[in-house]
Design a protein around this motif. Sequence first.
Motif, PDB file in Angstrom:
ATOM      1  N   TYR A 110     -13.740 -58.676   4.460  1.00 19.20           N
ATOM      2  CA  TYR A 110     -13.190 -59.431   5.566  1.00 19.20           C
ATOM      3  C   TYR A 110     -13.006 -58.612   6.837  1.00 19.20           C
ATOM      4  CZ  TYR A 110     -12.208 -62.767   1.878  1.00 19.20           C
ATOM      5  OH  TYR A 110     -12.343 -63.636   0.835  1.00 19.20           O
ATOM      6  N   ILE A 111     -12.732 -57.333   6.685  1.00 22.67           N
ATOM      7  CA  ILE A 111     -12.449 -56.509   7.860  1.00 22.67           C
ATOM      8  C   ILE A 111     -12.856 -55.067   7.573  1.00 22.67           C
ATOM      9  CG2 ILE A 111     -10.064 -56.039   7.164  1.00 22.67           C
ATOM     10  CD1 ILE A 111      -9.337 -56.228  10.150  1.00 22.67           C
ATOM     11  N   GLU A 138     -10.867 -51.660  11.284  1.00 24.62           N
ATOM     12  CA  GLU A 138      -9.784 -52.204  12.098  1.00 24.62           C
ATOM     13  C   GLU A 138      -8.444 -51.831  11.480  1.00 24.62           C
ATOM     14  OE1 GLU A 138     -10.163 -54.093  14.888  1.00 24.62           O
ATOM     15  OE2 GLU A 138     -12.357 -54.037  14.772  1.00 24.62           O
TER      16      GLU A 138
END
Length: 89
Positions: A21-22, A25
């Motif tokens: 998902y990420i 970050e």
Amino acid sequence: MKCAKIERILPDNLLKEIQKYIQGEYIYVPYQLKERKKWGEHSGSRANIQARNEKIRTKYKNGYKVKDLAEEFYLSVESIKKIVYVRNK
């Protein structure tokens, strides 16, 4: 806010799932997932205001006039009306 390397905290399978998902970050994880208290519950202000409002309603039922209650409790006439005429939930 404390920063920590995710590799040290989470198991590999969970880390890989998050990476779907990420990536690259920052993620903020809240400290605790507790239900927050409503305004005045912690300090007791909410209970004090409810007790005051109950006194106002009782005095009104016993024949006190709205204007007199406003003077006694240092509130506006409109505030007293809101307290007195509110329907109990």
